[in-house]
Design a protein around this motif. Structure first.
Motif, PDB file in Angstrom:
ATOM      1  N   ALA A   1       0.816  -1.224   0.000  1.00 20.25           N
ATOM      2  CA  ALA A   1       0.000   0.000   0.000  1.00 20.25           C
ATOM      3  C   ALA A   1       0.844   1.265   0.000  1.00 20.25           C
ATOM      4  N   PHE A   2       0.241   2.347  -0.491  1.00 22.93           N
ATOM      5  CA  PHE A   2       0.853   3.669  -0.546  1.00 22.93           C
ATOM      6  C   PHE A   2       0.189   4.550   0.501  1.00 22.93           C
ATOM      7  N   PHE A   3       0.913   4.784   1.617  1.00 29.93           N
ATOM      8  CA  PHE A   3       0.418   5.660   2.670  1.00 29.93           C
ATOM      9  C   PHE A   3       1.506   6.644   3.074  1.00 29.93           C
ATOM     10  N   LEU A   4       1.078   7.806   3.558  1.00 27.74           N
ATOM     11  CA  LEU A   4       1.985   8.835   4.031  1.00 27.74           C
ATOM     12  C   LEU A   4       1.640   9.195   5.463  1.00 27.74           C
ATOM     13  N   GLY A   5       2.523   9.975   6.081  1.00 26.03           N
ATOM     14  CA  GLY A   5       2.295  10.475   7.416  1.00 26.03           C
ATOM     15  C   GLY A   5       3.443  11.385   7.818  1.00 26.03           C
ATOM     16  N   GLU A   6       3.257  12.135   8.895  1.00 22.42           N
ATOM     17  CA  GLU A   6       4.313  13.023   9.351  1.00 22.42           C
ATOM     18  C   GLU A   6       5.565  12.242   9.745  1.00 22.42           C
ATOM     19  N   ASP A   7       5.375  11.171  10.479  1.00 24.26           N
ATOM     20  CA  ASP A   7       6.503  10.361  10.936  1.00 24.26           C
ATOM     21  C   ASP A   7       6.070   8.902  10.851  1.00 24.26           C
ATOM     22  N   PRO A   8       5.969   8.382   9.633  1.00 22.11           N
ATOM     23  CA  PRO A   8       5.265   7.120   9.451  1.00 22.11           C
ATOM     24  C   PRO A   8       5.923   5.879  10.030  1.00 22.11           C
TER      25      PRO A   8
ATOM     26  N   ASN B   1      -3.270   9.335   4.856  1.00 22.28           N
ATOM     27  CA  ASN B   1      -2.615   9.112   6.143  1.00 22.28           C
ATOM     28  C   ASN B   1      -3.593   8.430   7.101  1.00 22.28           C
ATOM     29  N   PRO B   2      -3.396   7.139   7.370  1.00 20.98           N
ATOM     30  CA  PRO B   2      -4.345   6.419   8.239  1.00 20.98           C
ATOM     31  C   PRO B   2      -4.429   6.988   9.646  1.00 20.98           C
ATOM     32  N   ALA B   3      -3.352   7.620  10.120  1.00 18.89           N
ATOM     33  CA  ALA B   3      -3.373   8.179  11.472  1.00 18.89           C
ATOM     34  C   ALA B   3      -4.314   9.371  11.570  1.00 18.89           C
ATOM     35  N   ALA B   4      -4.676   9.953  10.430  1.00 19.06           N
ATOM     36  CA  ALA B   4      -5.584  11.097  10.428  1.00 19.06           C
ATOM     37  C   ALA B   4      -7.047  10.676  10.361  1.00 19.06           C
ATOM     38  N   CYS B   5      -7.316   9.388  10.243  1.00 15.97           N
ATOM     39  CA  CYS B   5      -8.696   8.888  10.186  1.00 15.97           C
ATOM     40  C   CYS B   5      -9.293   8.891  11.587  1.00 15.97           C
ATOM     41  N   THR B   6     -10.352   9.639  11.776  1.00 15.98           N
ATOM     42  CA  THR B   6     -10.936   9.770  13.113  1.00 15.98           C
ATOM     43  C   THR B   6     -11.739   8.542  13.527  1.00 15.98           C
ATOM     44  N   ASN B   7     -12.145   7.716  12.547  1.00 19.47           N
ATOM     45  CA  ASN B   7     -12.975   6.555  12.884  1.00 19.47           C
ATOM     46  C   ASN B   7     -12.317   5.237  12.487  1.00 19.47           C
ATOM     47  N   LEU B   8     -10.984   5.199  12.534  1.00 21.50           N
ATOM     48  CA  LEU B   8     -10.279   3.975  12.184  1.00 21.50           C
ATOM     49  C   LEU B   8     -10.684   2.822  13.101  1.00 21.50           C
ATOM     50  N   LYS B   9     -11.000   3.148  14.322  1.00 22.36           N
ATOM     51  CA  LYS B   9     -11.395   2.128  15.292  1.00 22.36           C
ATOM     52  C   LYS B   9     -12.615   1.345  14.829  1.00 22.36           C
TER      53      LYS B   9
ATOM     54  N   TYR C   1       0.773   1.850   8.497  1.00 25.44           N
ATOM     55  CA  TYR C   1      -0.662   1.528   8.518  1.00 25.44           C
ATOM     56  C   TYR C   1      -0.931   0.395   9.505  1.00 25.44           C
ATOM     57  N   HIS C   2      -0.137  -0.676   9.419  1.00 28.80           N
ATOM     58  CA  HIS C   2      -0.322  -1.824  10.308  1.00 28.80           C
ATOM     59  C   HIS C   2      -0.198  -1.396  11.770  1.00 28.80           C
ATOM     60  N   LYS C   3       0.813  -0.597  12.047  1.00 37.60           N
ATOM     61  CA  LYS C   3       1.048  -0.127  13.416  1.00 37.60           C
ATOM     62  C   LYS C   3      -0.098   0.767  13.892  1.00 37.60           C
ATOM     63  N   THR C   4      -0.554   1.651  13.011  1.00 36.57           N
ATOM     64  CA  THR C   4      -1.615   2.595  13.369  1.00 36.57           C
ATOM     65  C   THR C   4      -2.928   1.875  13.629  1.00 36.57           C
ATOM     66  N   LEU C   5      -3.267   0.918  12.771  1.00 35.47           N
ATOM     67  CA  LEU C   5      -4.519   0.176  12.970  1.00 35.47           C
ATOM     68  C   LEU C   5      -4.455  -0.652  14.248  1.00 35.47           C
ATOM     69  N   HIS C   6      -3.306  -1.229  14.516  1.00 37.42           N
ATOM     70  CA  HIS C   6      -3.135  -2.035  15.729  1.00 37.42           C
ATOM     71  C   HIS C   6      -3.370  -1.192  16.982  1.00 37.42           C
ATOM     72  N   LYS C   7      -2.923   0.061  16.954  1.00 36.39           N
ATOM     73  CA  LYS C   7      -3.028   0.944  18.125  1.00 36.39           C
ATOM     74  C   LYS C   7      -4.374   1.658  18.210  1.00 36.39           C
ATOM     75  N   SER C   8      -5.198   1.548  17.175  1.00 30.52           N
ATOM     76  CA  SER C   8      -6.423   2.348  17.087  1.00 30.52           C
ATOM     77  C   SER C   8      -7.545   1.878  18.002  1.00 30.52           C
ATOM     78  N   GLY C   9      -7.466   0.625  18.446  1.00 28.79           N
ATOM     79  CA  GLY C   9      -8.561   0.064  19.225  1.00 28.79           C
ATOM     80  C   GLY C   9      -9.525  -0.749  18.380  1.00 28.79           C
TER      81      GLY C   9
END
Length: 319
Positions: free
Chosen positions: A197-204, A238-246, A270-278
């Protein structure tokens, strides 16, 4: 005068070349292979093309595996979204037609491979909106009264999964987010497969797997293809910017990464962010060593490519 006509304004290596006079040259994915209305000699799958939004040309290639049981057999439904940097390839190109057909044959699923409008003629988020229009069209068949008989007769709308590769994986994730915000009546999403996947973020990602040069180029590319973006903190990329990833609208997610893929950082992020999202679903990371970006499309008979396809086929058949 002639030389000026050949001056390049922008080039995305291997994908597209845009000249200063406005001409666009796509460097890959231009060939179109016909459908197999009886069955593909290699996979025994059949295919057909459908126009979904006549006003825009948004369409799809549908695939049906060889049906060995009753004609009303209900099969899991795969929604496939192709990659190509948002600017090249189609479901009708040899590479994607062959891969999706082979995945359909192995997994025994019905598939809708989406043809969205591409940049630069159609800047993002148009490809997202086009893909959502296709999902809405698919959902219109859940009452078995849609315009497409293959979906009416054979698709199990309680076992729907999405798989995308590269830019297509980015779109697939966003479709799962939209389905969380605006549920599609009659459709139950069970799986989301994100391949390279192609994702971006401030400090991905952690520094050891982060290439600053690649990140800078990816950020620049994103700003150009999505002129309305707020930048790398845009939830579209940026998946970390998704407010409803949970609340992501599926039960299982598999994130596929390749060791030599320059975009691996964003996929791991992305994997790390989804894992931490709840999010409470099942999350899997499938890592392939020694291979690069979408290697499975360029060398589908590679042992690692075959193993990945087998894993995705199993994924599509897990309730």
């Amino acid at each position: 005068m002639g030389s000026n006509n050949n001056e390049v304004a922008l080039e995305l290596a291997g994908f597209i070349r845009i000249y200063k006079d406005g001409r666009i040259e796509r460097l890959t994915g231009n060939e179109i292979v016909p459908t197999t209305t009886t069955s593909d000699p290699k996979t025994s799958a059949s295919s057909k093309d459908v126009i979904i939004v006549p006003e825009t040309g948004v369409s799809a290639r549908l695939f049906l595996p060889k049906i060995t049981q009753a004609s009303d057999q209900k099969l899991p439904l795969l929604i496939y979204i192709h990659g190509g940097g948002f600017c090249s390839e189609t479901p009708f190109s040899p590479r994607y037609d062959s891969y999706v057909s082979s995945l359909v044959a192995e997994a025994k699923v019905v598939a809708v491979s989406i043809h969205y409008r591409r940049v630069p003629e159609h800047p993002l988020p148009m490809a997202y909106d086009d893909s959502w229009a296709v999902l809405q069209w698919i959902a219109s068949h859940s009452n078995r009264n849609g315009t497409e008989s293959w979906l009416n007769n054979h698709a199990d709308f309680q076992r729907v999964s999405m798989i995308g590769d590269s830019a297509g994986a980015t779109i697939a994730h966003n479709m799962a987010v939209r389905a969380t915000e605006t549920p599609l009546e009659g459709v139950r999403f069970v799986g989301l497969g994100l391949v390279h996947a192609f994702f971006l973020g401030e400090d991905p990602v952690d520094p050891e797997v982060s290439d600053e040069g690649i990140k800078a180029k990816a950020n620049k590319l994103w700003m150009m293809i999505c002129p309305s973006t707020i930048g790398c903190n845009d939830p579209l990329i940026n998946p970390a910017a998704c407010t409803n990833l949970k609340g992501l609208a599926c039960k299982r997610v598999v994130v596929c990464v390749a060791e030599k893929d320059p975009l691996i950082g964003g996929a791991l992020f992305y994997h790390k962010t989804l894992h931490k999202s709840g999010w409470e679903g099942e999350l899997e990371l499938m890592e392939v060593q020694g291979e690069g970006h979408v290697f499975h499309l360029f060398n589908p008979t590679n042992d690692k490519a075959v193993a990945m396809k087998t894993r995705l086929a199993s994924f599509l058949n897990t309730d």
